[in-house]
Design a protein around this motif. Structure first.
Motif, mmCIF file in Angstrom:
data_model
loop_
_atom_site.group_PDB
_atom_site.id
_atom_site.type_symbol
_atom_site.label_atom_id
_atom_site.label_comp_id
_atom_site.label_asym_id
_atom_site.label_seq_id
_atom_site.Cartn_x
_atom_site.Cartn_y
_atom_site.Cartn_z
ATOM 1 N N ARG A 69 8.763 -4.126 -10.307
ATOM 2 C CA ARG A 69 10.088 -4.672 -9.639
ATOM 3 C C ARG A 69 9.533 -4.754 -7.965
ATOM 4 O O ARG A 69 9.859 -5.854 -7.677
ATOM 5 C CB ARG A 69 11.109 -3.615 -9.722
ATOM 6 N N ILE A 70 8.751 -3.838 -7.558
ATOM 7 C CA ILE A 70 8.586 -4.237 -6.241
ATOM 8 C C ILE A 70 7.585 -5.024 -5.946
ATOM 9 O O ILE A 70 7.882 -5.674 -5.016
ATOM 10 C CB ILE A 70 8.181 -2.671 -5.802
ATOM 11 N N VAL A 81 11.080 4.914 -4.376
ATOM 12 C CA VAL A 81 10.895 4.014 -3.233
ATOM 13 C C VAL A 81 11.850 2.734 -3.350
ATOM 14 O O VAL A 81 12.100 2.114 -4.280
ATOM 15 C CB VAL A 81 9.437 3.248 -3.489
ATOM 16 N N GLY A 82 12.309 2.654 -2.227
ATOM 17 C CA GLY A 82 13.300 1.369 -1.942
ATOM 18 C C GLY A 82 12.880 0.257 -1.110
ATOM 19 O O GLY A 82 11.942 0.684 -0.211
ATOM 20 N N LEU A 83 13.319 -0.963 -1.043
ATOM 21 C CA LEU A 83 12.888 -1.907 -0.176
ATOM 22 C C LEU A 83 14.032 -2.837 0.374
ATOM 23 O O LEU A 83 15.108 -2.832 -0.290
ATOM 24 C CB LEU A 83 12.191 -3.022 -1.008
ATOM 25 N N ALA A 87 0.799 -1.318 -0.005
ATOM 26 C CA ALA A 87 -0.108 -0.002 0.062
ATOM 27 C C ALA A 87 0.829 1.341 -0.097
ATOM 28 O O ALA A 87 0.663 2.019 -0.749
ATOM 29 C CB ALA A 87 -0.902 -0.063 1.095
ATOM 30 N N VAL A 88 1.873 1.364 0.955
ATOM 31 C CA VAL A 88 2.656 2.372 0.925
ATOM 32 C C VAL A 88 3.485 2.699 -0.371
ATOM 33 O O VAL A 88 3.693 3.814 -0.710
ATOM 34 C CB VAL A 88 3.794 2.467 2.090
ATOM 35 N N ALA A 89 4.065 1.643 -0.964
ATOM 36 C CA ALA A 89 4.917 1.542 -2.250
ATOM 37 C C ALA A 89 3.978 2.204 -3.162
ATOM 38 O O ALA A 89 4.531 3.086 -3.971
ATOM 39 C CB ALA A 89 5.476 0.292 -2.464
ATOM 40 N N LEU A 143 6.601 -10.554 -3.536
ATOM 41 C CA LEU A 143 6.155 -11.839 -3.656
ATOM 42 C C LEU A 143 7.282 -12.910 -3.093
ATOM 43 O O LEU A 143 6.652 -13.872 -2.615
ATOM 44 C CB LEU A 143 5.991 -12.138 -5.245
ATOM 45 N N ASP A 144 8.363 -12.702 -3.220
ATOM 46 C CA ASP A 144 9.543 -13.438 -2.847
ATOM 47 C C ASP A 144 9.753 -13.393 -1.327
ATOM 48 O O ASP A 144 10.680 -13.892 -0.786
ATOM 49 C CB ASP A 144 10.532 -13.453 -3.593
ATOM 50 N N VAL A 145 9.039 -12.375 -0.466
ATOM 51 C CA VAL A 145 9.363 -12.125 0.788
ATOM 52 C C VAL A 145 8.824 -13.328 1.680
ATOM 53 O O VAL A 145 7.769 -13.370 1.672
ATOM 54 C CB VAL A 145 8.762 -11.053 1.068
#
Lengths: 421, 167
Positions: free
Chosen positions: A294-295, A271-273, A259-261, A300-302
């Motif tokens: 990309r985000i 935006v970075g992660l 939501a934030v991204a 998805l892989d978290v």
């Protein structure tokens, strides 16, 4: 494929044997007559049974979708022998659901023809979901022998989480150079009125404030605050994943981060992660449509990976945490390494907003006096951790009532937190 | 389809199990028929072959008992009973299939229907041949060893075919 005798074969052989034996022993040809159909059926059925040459494959109509969508998986069966009764069932990830009757089906396949079956799958959870493997069971003629096998054929579907759209983003700590939606504190060209100052050489005539000029009899120009973008780094604590009644903490983390991204990317922010856990991963801050994808792929892989290794923010490259970036952390505040990293970020001068994804209201204490004391001690310990983070300049907001409630409350802040001096 | 098959199976089972009672109406045959009905019902409810196998075994014993106490020899309805018993087991198999497997295409049922019709014809014919041969050569001294050899050969053929199919 593995062949196995069915209970029907055992029953037929035993009954035929008993009837024949009884007929001969008792001298009653009628019992032999009763055995005759059983023996004929056995000979006909087993005589035509052979190892089937069958294949199966699975395909999905989409490879990316959103939670709540329906994905159609097509299972294609081929058999190169005489038509056989083929039972097929597909395995699916826990994030997908299907009607129990729809997941398995039986049909006649043979003579090299292909048979396709469409299985509608309801997508119930985000993540990389897989469809497959395929379990095959081929019944021989008269169903005396079955051949069972598993075809390791899988199709993956990337399921993106559904998120609540934020109406307002989190207040930026500092604005950057690119054009964006945040009003910068600096004075330059822009729409938002800043101040009036005397005209100097190089000022544009279009910016002359004629009212002030006529009142003071001296040329004055308007200055404005430019609209700039900001940097937001989402810090995801993936050391632990606690299951709560309303979902796991990791689930809350990913939905909140999405939501934030999405909000900040829509408003031209970078935006970075950072996924800080057993497997530390990061995505350097960027903007644009491609970065949105990309985000989404990154999130998805978290997953929570257990690790004993001590990790701190020195592990992260410089680009992962750009200076002046607002750090929005999602953490259940369970793992000491994540808490230390957040405190470290605060002490290094980063404005940090942390959303506590573990709602204490959803954690029930055990029964008995000792359990009550332990529960109170745990709550006190968490209180102490929050105080420690607060002293390091980290603003913590409880995720009780849902992460979006917390994010809405945080977005109403006028200023981001300031690091202690 | 499962309900229809179960009902057909139960009705056929009732007819097969009550036949020995009609041939020799004694308390023992009636009790054994009751046991067979109960066993088949349990098999239909649980979809387990143990129930059907037990019911068929009891029915076979009951029939042997009825043949021993009855006077009319040979029993001319034996081929009908044989085909009905075999059909009962096949219907039970289809009822189990309809219950355990998910979606089943109509052509699967069609294939089984065709198979049942053709096999029941040949099975009925074979039963009649066996009955007539048994009645004609009942007094012949070579009948017992010949039938014993034939029975052993039949069971051995079935086992050999099963082993060949599974290897």
């Amino acid at each position: 494929m593995t062949a196995s005798a069915t209970p029907k074969l055992v029953t037929f052989v035993v009954l035929a044997g008993l009837a024949l034996l009884g007929g001969i022993a008792l001298g009653q040809p009628e019992l032999v007559v009763v055995a005759a159909p059983l023996v004929i059926s056995l000979v006909l059925g087993l005589g035509n049974t052979h190892l089937p040459a069958s294949t199966a494959k699975v395909e999905t109509d989409v490879d990316r979708c959103i939670e709540g969508d329906v994905v159609e998986a097509t299972v294609t069966l081929t058999s190169f022998e005489t038509p056989v009764e083929m039972e097929v069932a597909i395995g699916i990830s826990p994030g997908l659901s299907a009607e129990p009757t729809a997941r398995s089906s039986t049909g006649m396949v043979g003579d090299g023809e292909q048979r396709s079956r469409i299985v509608p799958l309801q997508v119930i959870h985000w993540g990389v979901q897989s469809v497959g493997p395929i379990a095959l069971r081929v019944h021989g003629p008269c169903r005396f022998i079955t051949f069972e096998g598993v075809v390791e054929e899988r199709e993956t579907v990337k399921v993106f989480p559904v998120y609540e759209r934020l109406m307002q983003g989190l207040p930026p700590a500092d604005t950057q150079l690119h054009t964006g939606d945040h009003v910068a504190r600096a004075l330059a060209d822009g729409i938002e009125f800043g101040t009036v100052r005397p005209f100097t050489y190089g000022d544009s005539v279009r910016r002359v404030n004629w009212r002030v000029t006529s009142r003071t009899q001296e040329l004055h120009v308007n200055l404005a605050h430019p609209e700039r973008n900001s940097d937001v780094v989402l810090f995801l604590d993936t050391f632990t994943d606690a299951e709560l009644a309303t979902g796991s903490t990791l689930d809350i983390t990913v939905r909140g981060a999405t939501a934030v991204a999405q909000h900040h990317l829509r408003h031209h922010d970078r935006v970075g992660l950072v996924s800080f856990g057993g497997n530390a991963r990061w995505l350097t801050a960027a903007m644009g449509r491609s970065h949105t994808y990309r985000i989404a792929e990154f999130l998805l892989d978290v997953n929570a990976t257990f690790s004993y290794a001590w990790k701190d923010i020195k592990l992260l490259p410089h680009g992962a945490l750009p200076s002046g970036a607002l750090v929005v952390a999602f953490s259940p505040l369970i793992d000491e390494r994540a808490i230390r990293a957040l405190a470290d970020l605060g002490e290094r001068g980063f404005p940090v907003i942390a959303v506590d994804t573990l709602s204490e209201d959803e954690v029930a204490s055990g029964r008995g006096r000792e359990a009550q004391i332990a529960f109170r001690a745990w709550k006190l310990q968490r209180e102490m951790q929050r105080a420690r983070l607060g002293a390091a300049g980290v603003m913590i907001h409880s995720g009780a009532g849902g992460v979006h409630v917390a994010l809405r409350a945080l977005s109403s802040l006028r200023h981001s937190p300031k690091a202690p001096r | 389809m499962q309900a229809r098959l179960s009902v057909c199976c139960a009705l056929l089972g009732l007819a097969v199990f009550l036949y020995p009672v009609s041939a020799a109406p004694t308390a023992v045959t009636l009790a054994l028929a009751g046991c067979a009905v109960a066993s088949l019902t349990l098999g239909l409810i649980t979809s387990r072959w143990l129930g059907a196998g037990l019911a068929a075994g009891i029915a076979l014993s009951n029939y042997a008992l009825a043949l021993g106490s009855g006077s009319a020899r040979p029993d001319i309805y034996a081929p009908v009973l044989a085909v009905a018993s075999w059909l009962l087991l096949e219907l039970f198999d289809l009822a189990v299939m309809a219950r355990r497997q998910g979606q089943i295409d109509a052509e699967v049922y069609d294939a089984h229907r065709r198979r049942l019709i053709t096999t029941s014809g040949s099975a009925g014919l074979a039963s009649v041949v066996v009955l007539v041969a048994g009645a004609l050569f009942q007094a012949h001294p070579a009948l017992l060893p010949a039938s014993a050899i034939a029975a052993a050969a039949a069971v051995a053929t079935a086992v050999a075919l099963a082993r060949r199919a599974m290897s």
